[in-house]
Design a protein around this motif. Structure first.
Motif, mmCIF file in Angstrom:
data_model
loop_
_atom_site.group_PDB
_atom_site.id
_atom_site.type_symbol
_atom_site.label_atom_id
_atom_site.label_comp_id
_atom_site.label_asym_id
_atom_site.label_seq_id
_atom_site.Cartn_x
_atom_site.Cartn_y
_atom_site.Cartn_z
ATOM 1 N N GLY A 62 0.822 -1.305 0.019
ATOM 2 C CA GLY A 62 -0.529 0.399 0.094
ATOM 3 C C GLY A 62 1.114 1.033 0.194
ATOM 4 N N TYR A 63 0.478 2.473 -0.163
ATOM 5 C CA TYR A 63 0.913 3.719 -0.261
ATOM 6 C C TYR A 63 0.361 4.849 0.685
ATOM 7 N N VAL A 64 0.540 5.879 1.406
ATOM 8 C CA VAL A 64 -0.209 6.465 2.255
ATOM 9 C C VAL A 64 -0.257 7.580 1.839
ATOM 10 N N MET A 65 -1.554 8.839 1.567
ATOM 11 C CA MET A 65 -1.402 9.517 0.493
ATOM 12 C C MET A 65 -2.126 10.550 2.120
ATOM 13 N N GLU A 66 -1.063 11.196 1.618
ATOM 14 C CA GLU A 66 -1.102 12.932 3.005
ATOM 15 C C GLU A 66 -0.957 14.079 2.051
#
Lengths: 235, 353
Positions: free
Chosen positions: A205-209
């Motif tokens: 997964g990737y975390v987006m902010e």
């Protein structure tokens, strides 16, 4: 399968996605998690090319640049989007909605076979095939949106917040279905606020902010990461 | 009797009564045949607008512009104004084509607009066309301005002119009666086209755009092309209706193409039931005839009751029209005969046709 380089999306004076890069391999399920307004949906819409203006960078689908390709060509290349909020055609029946999913195809026998497969995967749709889509429950609508996307025989499926507004029991059912679809070999990009469920479903997964990718890794690593646990798993 | 037999005998009765209708009407006065002809034109227009508003869900308040385009094309190509007298079967396609072009002209800049915003732009478009017609008498006199165009040729088929009475097999057919049959023929054609369109791939695509444009794009519909197609096809029906209007009336001026006409046509579509072809036909027939009937009953009624006219028929007409719309919105918000009374049989094998 999909290679994204420095993708920027802006509209109405704001930049929702500020240059993200990532690659998705054939057959894997990848989750994008993040809060409201992190740019996940904008990014997904840009990938599916349903967002017309303000998209910059490079999106390569199986090596072919698609950033300027209209969505009705994109779906012929095997990319399908299940939009946020499901977007079923409320005043069409379930069966008609599914038939619309095969809009770009004209191999009638194959379409009929695929319809059978979708009904097998989602039996509650078969039961309700003559009902108007607008009268279905939220979970059933999500199933219908998924089924409709599958009718285009996608190789790459973009799912936008499939758990949104659903009862927990229904969420589990929807994700079970997503896992089944993934197991059949379809590559899946999953954008989700329910971080735990998304990471349990995806391999990585990737975390987006605020428009950027801030963390990346395997699902187990992300689930164990204290920053993820604190911000998205409520610990 | 089987279902199919019932259907066909019903259809036969309908066709027969439609064929006999003008004779019955002319017994009540030729005016009623003329009123019926205008009613058919309004059915035409409503069916055209229904493609844009009912099928594709694009609110168009300037539809009368296409009617005007068709009417002026006919008037200019078949009147002493330019000295041109082309036959009607040649002009009608030109009118339909030009109206379709105007439809694309309106559709292109408004592709991203929906609902209220689209309504405002289309309303403006309708006004622009009317104002152009009003003022295109200078520097070159094209439309003859507010004076309009007179002495427009009636429809001619071989030696038969629709402008006068003729005798066929012992039956006297007046001009309006001949127009009635011609219009009926064109109308059945239009209805067949509409029915085919609705269940076609294009019809489904329109429905999808109406329901959810983003989702429509996501399943691979070229929304730009499909929307422009709706504008163009809707407009072309308006163009044909306009041409027939010119021929029947023999005189047109910009005054016939005002905003209230657009609103009236839209009311017909909405009253009947947006998207449902038979509902739209019913709505147009109803809204065309009821006001005329009022005209013929309200005055005599008031004369007998009060021996003078207390309320002008025009006032009563608008009053009842308003009342009807309010009642409808309260009790049948989807129209008298809404879409989806039908529950289409739809099985596994029935994919998109």
């Amino acid at each position: 399968m999909l290679a994204v380089l420095n993708l920027k999306v802006s509209y109405g004076g704001i930049t929702a996605v500020k240059g993200v890069s990532f690659a998705i391999e054939q057959g894997e399920t990848v989750a994008f998690i993040g809060t409201n307004g992190a740019g996940k949906t904008s990014m997904l819409k840009a990938l599916a090319r349903v967002l017309n203006e303000g998209t910059q960078g490079s999106i390569k689908l199986r090596g072919e640049e698609i950033i300027a390709m209209p969505p009705h060509h994109l779906i012929r290349n095997g990319l399908a989007l299940v939009p946020e909020g499901r977007g079923v055609f409320a005043r069409l029946s379930v069966a008609e909605n599914l038939a619309m999913g095969a809009y770009i195809r004209n191999d009638r026998q194959e379409i009929a076979a695929d319809l059978g497969r979708v009904y097998e995967l989602l039996p509650q749709l078969r039961e309700r095939h003559r009902q108007l889509a607008g009268t279905l429950s939220g979970g059933e609508q999500q199933m219908l949106a998924l089924g409709r996307a599958l009718m285009a025989r996608p190789q790459l499926l973009l799912l936008d917040e499939p758990s949104m507004g659903l009862a927990p029991l229904m969420v589990n059912k929807v994700f079970e279905t997503i896992r089944t679809v993934a197991a059949s070999g379809v590559t899946i990009v999953l954008v989700e606020q329910n971080a735990k469920l998304a990471l349990q479903t995806a391999r990585r997964g990737y975390v987006m902010e605020s428009g950027c990718i801030t963390l990346a890794g395997s699902s187990s690593a992300l689930l164990a990461d204290p920053r993820v646990r604190k911000a998205y798993l409520g610990e | 009797m089987s279902q199919a037999n019932k259907y066909y005998s019903g259809l036969a009765v309908l066709i027969l009564s439609l064929l006999v209708l003008p004779f019955a009407l002319s017994a009540a006065g030729t005016a009623w045949v003329r009123i019926t002809n205008l009613a058919i034109l309004f059915v035409f227009l409503s069916l055209g607008l229904n493609i844009v508003v009912g099928f594709a869900g694009l609110l168009d308040l300037g539809y009368v512009a296409f009617y005007a385009v068709g009417a002026y094309v006919y008037a200019l190509l078949a009147s002493p104004h330019f000295g041109l007298h082309l036959p009607f079967w040649m002009i009608l396609p030109i009118g339909a084509g030009l109206a379709a072009l105007f439809g694309v002209l309106l559709g292109t800049p408004t592709l991203k607009l929906r609902g209220d915003y689209l309504a405002i732009v289309t309303l403006g478009f309708g006004e622009i066309v009317r104002i152009f017609l009003n003022n295109l008498s200078q520097p070159i006199n094209i439309t003859n301005g507010p004076r309009g165009i007179t002495l427009i040729d009636p429809v001619r088929l071989g030696s038969i002119s629709f402008g006068r009475s003729d005798q066929f097999f012992g039956l006297v057919l007046s001009g309006p009666m001949k127009y009635y049959y011609l219009l009926l023929l064109l109308l059945s054609l239009v209805i067949v086209v509409n029915l085919r369109l609705q269940n076609s791939r294009i019809g489904r695509a329109w429905e999808a755009i109406r329901e959810d444009e983003m989702a429509a794009r996501a399943i691979g519909i070229n929304t730009t092309r499909i929307k422009l197609l709706a504008f163009a096809m809707g407009a072309s029906f308006g163009g044909v209706a306009g041409g027939m209007f010119s021929a029947i009336q023999g005189f047109i001026s910009p005054e016939s193409f005002v905003l209230t006409e657009s609103v009236m046509i839209l009311s017909m579509v909405v009253l009947g039931g947006m998207g449902n072809i038979w509902g739209v036909v019913a709505g147009a027939v109803l809204l065309s005839f009821v006001p005329e009937m009022l005209r013929y009953t309200v005055v005599p009624l008031q004369m007998t009751l009060f021996s003078r006219i207390v309320i002008e028929p025009e006032v009563i007409r608008l009053l009842l029209f308003g009342l009807a719309l309010v009642l409808m919105m309260r009790f049948r918000p989807a129209g008298l005969w809404p879409l989806r009374a039908r529950q289409r049989e739809f099985h596994k094998q029935a994919a998109i046709k």
